[in-house]
Write a protein that holds these residues in place. Structure first.
Motif, mmCIF file in Angstrom:
data_model
loop_
_atom_site.group_PDB
_atom_site.id
_atom_site.type_symbol
_atom_site.label_atom_id
_atom_site.label_comp_id
_atom_site.label_asym_id
_atom_site.label_seq_id
_atom_site.Cartn_x
_atom_site.Cartn_y
_atom_site.Cartn_z
ATOM 1 N N PHE A 99 -44.237 22.955 -74.222
ATOM 2 C CA PHE A 99 -45.241 24.010 -74.074
ATOM 3 C C PHE A 99 -45.504 24.592 -75.443
ATOM 4 O O PHE A 99 -44.583 24.846 -76.206
ATOM 5 N N VAL A 100 -46.781 24.801 -75.745
ATOM 6 C CA VAL A 100 -47.188 25.432 -76.993
ATOM 7 C C VAL A 100 -47.967 26.693 -76.649
ATOM 8 O O VAL A 100 -48.794 26.687 -75.722
ATOM 9 N N ALA A 101 -47.700 27.766 -77.361
ATOM 10 C CA ALA A 101 -48.418 29.017 -77.132
ATOM 11 C C ALA A 101 -49.928 28.765 -77.170
ATOM 12 O O ALA A 101 -50.415 27.975 -77.991
ATOM 13 N N ASP A 102 -50.641 29.432 -76.288
ATOM 14 C CA ASP A 102 -52.066 29.177 -76.108
ATOM 15 C C ASP A 102 -52.843 29.204 -77.420
ATOM 16 O O ASP A 102 -53.678 28.325 -77.684
ATOM 17 N N ALA A 103 -52.588 30.221 -78.227
ATOM 18 C CA ALA A 103 -53.369 30.396 -79.456
ATOM 19 C C ALA A 103 -53.075 29.327 -80.507
ATOM 20 O O ALA A 103 -53.813 29.195 -81.484
ATOM 21 N N LEU A 104 -52.010 28.559 -80.293
ATOM 22 C CA LEU A 104 -51.583 27.580 -81.295
ATOM 23 C C LEU A 104 -51.812 26.137 -80.838
ATOM 24 O O LEU A 104 -51.552 25.200 -81.602
#
Length: 126
Positions: free
Chosen positions: A57-62
């Motif tokens: 999972f990657v943070a949405d903004a990244l």
């Protein structure tokens, strides 16, 4: 217990790429999450990406610029990578590797990660 040691930080021009690595040595668990966090000067720590039982999972903004992966060498040794592309000055921060042992999922809540590395500094020049 586990030892986490980050490598790969440095000064990179904007638009460049970087791959951070986190050497993981010690007892591992079937249920555990490995994650990258970062903290910029004067700002709170924030979650970047995690890897739990093979799910990433990657943070949405990244999303789109950050990729997390794992290379398991043995039952007690592995390396967690964070690849960052199209680096921006706002990516400048200390990047930390962390583990949430015994958890099949921990999101990017830093309080759930009890074991941390010392960090590696990433500086993006404009």
């Amino acid at each position: 217990q586990v030892r986490l040691v980050e490598h790969g930080g440095g000064t990179v021009p904007a638009g460049g790429s970087l791959r951070l690595s986190c050497e993981v040595a010690g007892t591992t668990y079937e249920d555990e999450c490995m994650a990258w966090f970062r903290q910029a000067p004067g700002k709170e720590r924030s979650g970047v990406a995690n890897l739990c039982r093979g799910d990433s999972f990657v943070a949405d903004a990244l999303q789109g610029r950050f990729t997390i992966s794992k290379d398991k060498a043995s039952s007690t040794s592995s390396t967690i990578y964070l690849r960052i592309s199209d680096l921006k000055p706002e990516d400048t921060a200390m990047y930390y590797c962390a583990r949430a042992a015994g958890r099949p999922w921990a999101g990017l809540n830093g309080r759930l990660y009890k074991e941390w590395g010392q960090g590696t500094q990433v500086t993006v020049s404009s």
